[in-house]
Design an enzyme around this catalytic site. Structure first.
Site, PDB file in Angstrom:
ATOM      1  N   ARG A 114     -22.123 -32.428 -21.398  1.00 47.71           N
ATOM      2  CA  ARG A 114     -22.097 -30.985 -21.656  1.00 47.71           C
ATOM      3  C   ARG A 114     -21.240 -30.746 -22.882  1.00 47.71           C
ATOM      4  O   ARG A 114     -20.073 -31.126 -22.908  1.00 47.71           O
ATOM      5  CB  ARG A 114     -21.522 -30.224 -20.453  1.00 47.71           C
ATOM      6  CG  ARG A 114     -21.940 -28.738 -20.426  1.00 47.71           C
ATOM      7  CD  ARG A 114     -21.174 -27.969 -19.359  1.00 47.71           C
ATOM      8  NE  ARG A 114     -19.787 -27.948 -19.674  1.00 47.71           N
ATOM      9  CZ  ARG A 114     -18.787 -28.165 -18.791  1.00 47.71           C
ATOM     10  NH1 ARG A 114     -19.047 -28.381 -17.530  1.00 47.71           N
ATOM     11  NH2 ARG A 114     -17.537 -28.146 -19.182  1.00 47.71           N
ATOM     12  N   GLU A 133     -15.315 -29.528 -27.156  1.00 47.83           N
ATOM     13  CA  GLU A 133     -15.362 -30.954 -26.820  1.00 47.83           C
ATOM     14  C   GLU A 133     -16.736 -31.261 -26.246  1.00 47.83           C
ATOM     15  O   GLU A 133     -17.514 -30.351 -25.940  1.00 47.83           O
ATOM     16  CB  GLU A 133     -14.292 -31.306 -25.781  1.00 47.83           C
ATOM     17  CG  GLU A 133     -14.523 -30.599 -24.442  1.00 47.83           C
ATOM     18  CD  GLU A 133     -13.874 -31.282 -23.248  1.00 47.83           C
ATOM     19  OE1 GLU A 133     -13.441 -32.443 -23.360  1.00 47.83           O
ATOM     20  OE2 GLU A 133     -13.836 -30.664 -22.172  1.00 47.83           O
ATOM     21  N   ASN A 135     -18.286 -33.368 -22.964  1.00 47.86           N
ATOM     22  CA  ASN A 135     -17.930 -34.046 -21.712  1.00 47.86           C
ATOM     23  C   ASN A 135     -19.012 -35.058 -21.393  1.00 47.86           C
ATOM     24  O   ASN A 135     -20.161 -34.684 -21.176  1.00 47.86           O
ATOM     25  CB  ASN A 135     -17.849 -33.024 -20.575  1.00 47.86           C
ATOM     26  CG  ASN A 135     -16.865 -31.910 -20.886  1.00 47.86           C
ATOM     27  OD1 ASN A 135     -15.676 -32.069 -20.720  1.00 47.86           O
ATOM     28  ND2 ASN A 135     -17.374 -30.779 -21.370  1.00 47.86           N
ATOM     29  N   SER A 140     -19.624 -30.718 -14.946  1.00 49.71           N
ATOM     30  CA  SER A 140     -19.984 -30.006 -13.718  1.00 49.71           C
ATOM     31  C   SER A 140     -20.465 -28.577 -13.951  1.00 49.71           C
ATOM     32  O   SER A 140     -20.565 -28.115 -15.077  1.00 49.71           O
ATOM     33  CB  SER A 140     -18.816 -30.049 -12.742  1.00 49.71           C
ATOM     34  OG  SER A 140     -17.677 -29.538 -13.366  1.00 49.71           O
ATOM     35  N   LYS A 294     -11.137 -37.662 -26.637  1.00 47.88           N
ATOM     36  CA  LYS A 294     -10.720 -36.742 -27.699  1.00 47.88           C
ATOM     37  C   LYS A 294     -10.509 -37.515 -29.014  1.00 47.88           C
ATOM     38  O   LYS A 294     -10.766 -36.993 -30.100  1.00 47.88           O
ATOM     39  CB  LYS A 294      -9.428 -36.023 -27.301  1.00 47.88           C
ATOM     40  CG  LYS A 294      -9.467 -35.360 -25.927  1.00 47.88           C
ATOM     41  CD  LYS A 294     -10.109 -34.000 -25.975  1.00 47.88           C
ATOM     42  CE  LYS A 294      -9.935 -33.185 -24.687  1.00 47.88           C
ATOM     43  NZ  LYS A 294     -10.733 -33.596 -23.525  1.00 47.88           N
ATOM     44  N   LYS A 353      -3.895 -32.075 -28.301  1.00 50.15           N
ATOM     45  CA  LYS A 353      -4.658 -32.553 -27.140  1.00 50.15           C
ATOM     46  C   LYS A 353      -4.394 -34.021 -26.819  1.00 50.15           C
ATOM     47  O   LYS A 353      -4.607 -34.891 -27.651  1.00 50.15           O
ATOM     48  CB  LYS A 353      -6.170 -32.414 -27.424  1.00 50.15           C
ATOM     49  CG  LYS A 353      -6.635 -31.001 -27.645  1.00 50.15           C
ATOM     50  CD  LYS A 353      -8.166 -30.969 -27.693  1.00 50.15           C
ATOM     51  CE  LYS A 353      -8.678 -29.562 -27.704  1.00 50.15           C
ATOM     52  NZ  LYS A 353     -10.136 -29.509 -27.515  1.00 50.15           N
ATOM     53  N   GLU A 357      -8.904 -35.134 -19.383  1.00 52.41           N
ATOM     54  CA  GLU A 357     -10.021 -34.239 -19.069  1.00 52.41           C
ATOM     55  C   GLU A 357      -9.602 -33.327 -17.923  1.00 52.41           C
ATOM     56  O   GLU A 357      -8.623 -33.581 -17.244  1.00 52.41           O
ATOM     57  CB  GLU A 357     -11.245 -35.054 -18.625  1.00 52.41           C
ATOM     58  CG  GLU A 357     -11.729 -36.074 -19.635  1.00 52.41           C
ATOM     59  CD  GLU A 357     -12.283 -35.433 -20.879  1.00 52.41           C
ATOM     60  OE1 GLU A 357     -12.866 -34.342 -20.780  1.00 52.41           O
ATOM     61  OE2 GLU A 357     -12.124 -36.008 -21.970  1.00 52.41           O
ATOM     62  N   GLY A 358     -10.392 -32.299 -17.717  1.00 54.48           N
ATOM     63  CA  GLY A 358     -10.221 -31.492 -16.502  1.00 54.48           C
ATOM     64  C   GLY A 358      -9.409 -30.222 -16.677  1.00 54.48           C
ATOM     65  O   GLY A 358      -9.193 -29.489 -15.718  1.00 54.48           O
ATOM     66  N   ARG A 439     -18.652 -19.819 -19.234  1.00 52.45           N
ATOM     67  CA  ARG A 439     -17.426 -19.611 -18.454  1.00 52.45           C
ATOM     68  C   ARG A 439     -16.555 -18.620 -19.207  1.00 52.45           C
ATOM     69  O   ARG A 439     -16.437 -18.715 -20.436  1.00 52.45           O
ATOM     70  CB  ARG A 439     -16.661 -20.926 -18.296  1.00 52.45           C
ATOM     71  CG  ARG A 439     -17.393 -21.939 -17.450  1.00 52.45           C
ATOM     72  CD  ARG A 439     -16.696 -23.287 -17.502  1.00 52.45           C
ATOM     73  NE  ARG A 439     -16.758 -23.857 -18.847  1.00 52.45           N
ATOM     74  CZ  ARG A 439     -16.054 -24.914 -19.237  1.00 52.45           C
ATOM     75  NH1 ARG A 439     -15.230 -25.503 -18.404  1.00 52.45           N
ATOM     76  NH2 ARG A 439     -16.169 -25.380 -20.467  1.00 52.45           N
TER      77      ARG A 439
HETATM   78  P1  ADP Z   1     -10.522 -30.671 -21.127  1.00 50.64           P
HETATM   79  O1  ADP Z   1     -11.096 -32.024 -21.288  1.00 50.64           O
HETATM   80  O2  ADP Z   1      -9.240 -30.643 -20.405  1.00 50.64           O
HETATM   81  O3  ADP Z   1     -11.540 -29.699 -20.594  1.00 50.64           O
HETATM   82  P2  ADP Z   1     -10.787 -29.192 -23.618  1.00 50.64           P
HETATM   83  O4  ADP Z   1     -10.767 -29.783 -24.970  1.00 50.64           O
HETATM   84  O5  ADP Z   1     -12.095 -28.705 -23.130  1.00 50.64           O
HETATM   85  O6  ADP Z   1     -10.146 -30.251 -22.624  1.00 50.64           O
HETATM   86  O7  ADP Z   1      -9.731 -28.026 -23.566  1.00 50.64           O
HETATM   87  C1  ADP Z   1      -9.493 -27.271 -22.391  1.00 50.64           C
HETATM   88  C2  ADP Z   1      -9.536 -25.790 -22.686  1.00 50.64           C
HETATM   89  O8  ADP Z   1      -8.593 -25.459 -23.703  1.00 50.64           O
HETATM   90  C3  ADP Z   1     -10.874 -25.317 -23.212  1.00 50.64           C
HETATM   91  O9  ADP Z   1     -11.738 -25.000 -22.156  1.00 50.64           O
HETATM   92  C4  ADP Z   1     -10.473 -24.114 -24.037  1.00 50.64           C
HETATM   93  O10 ADP Z   1     -10.305 -22.994 -23.205  1.00 50.64           O
HETATM   94  C5  ADP Z   1      -9.112 -24.503 -24.585  1.00 50.64           C
HETATM   95  N1  ADP Z   1      -9.234 -25.102 -25.929  1.00 50.64           N
HETATM   96  C6  ADP Z   1      -9.470 -26.394 -26.210  1.00 50.64           C
HETATM   97  N2  ADP Z   1      -9.558 -26.604 -27.532  1.00 50.64           N
HETATM   98  C7  ADP Z   1      -9.377 -25.420 -28.104  1.00 50.64           C
HETATM   99  C8  ADP Z   1      -9.342 -24.969 -29.469  1.00 50.64           C
HETATM  100  N3  ADP Z   1      -9.513 -25.816 -30.464  1.00 50.64           N
HETATM  101  N4  ADP Z   1      -9.129 -23.655 -29.689  1.00 50.64           N
HETATM  102  C9  ADP Z   1      -8.918 -22.783 -28.678  1.00 50.64           C
HETATM  103  N5  ADP Z   1      -8.946 -23.146 -27.381  1.00 50.64           N
HETATM  104  C10 ADP Z   1      -9.155 -24.439 -27.080  1.00 50.64           C
HETATM  105 MG    MG Z   2     -13.175 -28.932 -21.488  1.00 47.86          MG
END
Ligand code: ADP
Ligand code: MG
Length: 463
Positions: A114, A133, A135, A140, A294, A353, A357-358, A439
């Site tokens: 996703r 990102e 996944n 899910s 990442k 970051k 994940e999660g 979401r």
């Molecule tokens: P995870 O693998 O924990 O889901 P993500 O990269 O999806 O990691 O980051 C988790 C959440 O953080 C995202 O769902 C988003 O809400 C926020 N986020 C992540 N990267 C960014 C970004 N570059 N700018 C703004 N918000 C971000």
């Molecule tokens: Mg995410």
């Protein structure tokens, strides 16, 4: 608002939560409590141009993830600095190397991913699609989100907006995901073999998984649900590395677990190794899981990398690159020093970051600055990547969550597109976009999705 309350009762899509309360034990003999999944009262506006762009690039991302998973050298070079400081990535990488050294028994590959995006509001106010990102394991909500269009359609009708309700798009990722699993099962080539869902110890999202499972039963494919612990106790390989659970041959292992360190103890790592060594189709195999780190995402943004991974596919490369936000390496050296200094000077422009994940792991603002200052001269900083912070235009919505008061909030949304592909040997036999997930969360939560208890399931209203 009354409509929201009724829907709260009626929404059967739900979260299961294991309760430790003795009181609950008496009422629910299986110790489970069922809640509805959090959702927004109203659908959210999504620019149709960006929605279409996200769908149009999904097959490209499928090809890219698949190409990375087959590129031993790229994974090795890219993750070299990370595995030195991040034990979890290192352990995954060790299994990856061991399985390759033994020789891959698996010949059919199934990817379910996703790709998540936010709509970045540029200086002139024009929104742009920017990837958060991708996944590649346990992506899910393809099941529960198949229900949200009906919920939001009903809300709009109750509000006298039937015309708007009729414009909501149908969406059924669980069917698309199941078609991929079914194809992999078929190519595996044993009628009596089962599909195994590798599930969590405490099952918090079982109904989402059941939607995919039911699609498989409807196609006369048997599904079993097992945990790593069951695999450790009852899993085995025969001479041809066929995987057996309790005497049943397993054609496909679909992981809905195994993406964070806390999913593993020593026995679970052994179970993971057993699965990876087997001939069964793993969704994902360990190389594809590593392709979703990442660190890999950050390296993809370097000039020339996409071209190297997808030779002869210039248009795909352009489409993919258009979705990238700024991503920066914090590897030890001059480049990383400069990046760290840049982020410390202006932390609100970035997200820090780790390889996790999660949800709930990233660092923002003042916390980002403090952590980065502490580790700027240590190799530990290479376990992180830095990313430009995406700044979407907030909108107003109501978030409905079990045991929380109904709240009107300033919200931002994240759009996910599900990708499914199946490869047999070198030949791609399926490559599809399988539906979407929207979401939405209140702006005060910088991080976290639905499972993290922050966001609600939403439906895009294309504008
Ligand atoms: P995870 O693998 O924990 O889901 P993500 O990269 O999806 O990691 O980051 C988790 C959440 O953080 C995202 O769902 C988003 O809400 C926020 N986020 C992540 N990267 C960014 C970004 N570059 N700018 C703004 N918000 C971000
Ligand atoms: Mg995410």
């Amino acid at each position: 608002m009354a409509a929201g309350c009724e829907l709260r009762r009626e929404t059967c899509s739900a979260f299961a939560r294991k309760s430790i309360s003795v009181q609950h034990n008496k009422i629910y003999p299986n110790k489970s409590v069922v809640n509805y999944a959090p959702f927004t009262l109203l659908p959210s506006a999504v620019p149709s141009v960006l929605f279409e762009q996200a769908y149009a690039v999904q097959q490209d991302f499928n090809l890219l993830v698949d190409a990375i998973s087959q590129n031993k050298e790229f994974l090795e070079d890219t993750l070299a600095s990370t595995v030195k400081v991040d034990d979890f990535t290192a352990q995954l990488f060790r299994i990856h190397v061991q399985v390759l050294e033994e020789g891959l028994a698996q010949s059919v590959f199934l990817g379910i991913n996703r790709s998540d995006y936010m709509f970045d509001c540029g200086v002139d106010g024009t929104p742009a699609l920017k990837q958060i990102e991708i996944n590649t394991i346990a992506a899910s909500f393809g099941g529960l989100t198949s229900r949200t269009a009906a919920v939001h359609g009903q809300v709009l009708k109750m509000l006298g907006k039937s015309k708007e309700a009729s414009r909501l798009l149908p969406n059924n990722p669980s069917k698309g995901l199941a078609l991929g699993i079914a194809k992999a099962w078929e190519l595996y080539g044993s009628q009596s073999a089962v599909v195994m869902f590798l599930v969590e110890e405490v099952q918090r999202n079982i109904f989402d998984q059941r939607c995919v499972e039911n699609e498989l039963w409807n196609r006369n494919i048997r599904v079993i649900r097992k945990r790593f612990r069951d695999v450790f106790e009852k899993g085995s390989l025969d001479d041809a590395k066929r995987l057996y659970m309790d005497g049943q041959e397993v054609a496909v292992v679909y992981y809905r677990e195994g993406y964070v360190p806390k999913n593993y103890d020593q026995q679970n790592w052994e179970a993971r190794l057993l699965l990876e060594r087997s001939r069964a189709v793993k969704c994902p195999d360990i190389a594809t899981q590593l392709a979703g780190t990442k660190k890999v995402q950050q390296e993809l943004s370097r000039p020339g990398t996409l071209e190297r991974l997808l030779p002869g596919r210039a248009e795909a490369v352009t489409r993919i690159r258009a979705t990238f936000a700024g991503l920066y390496s914090l590897d030890v050296g001059e480049e990383g020093d400069k990046i760290a200094a840049m982020a410390i000077a202006d932390p609100d422009q970035f997200v820090l970051k780790p390889q996790r994940e999660g949800g709930g792991n990233n660092l923002y603002g003042e916390e980002l600055r403090q952590v980065l200052e502490k580790i700027r001269d240590s190799p530990e900083r290479t376990s992180y990547i830095l990313m430009d912070k995406i700044k979407p235009q907030p909108t107003i919505n109501y978030l409905l969550r079990a045991h929380s008061p109904l709240q009107v909030s300033e919200c931002i949304s994240e759009l996910g597109i599900f990708g499914v592909y199946v490869r047999q040997g070198k030949e791609m036999v399926m490559n599809k976009a399988a539906g979407h997930l929207l979401r939405t969360k209140a702006i005060e939560h910088a991080d976290g999705g639905v499972a993290a208890g922050v966001a609600g399931l939403d439906t895009p209203y294309l504008v």
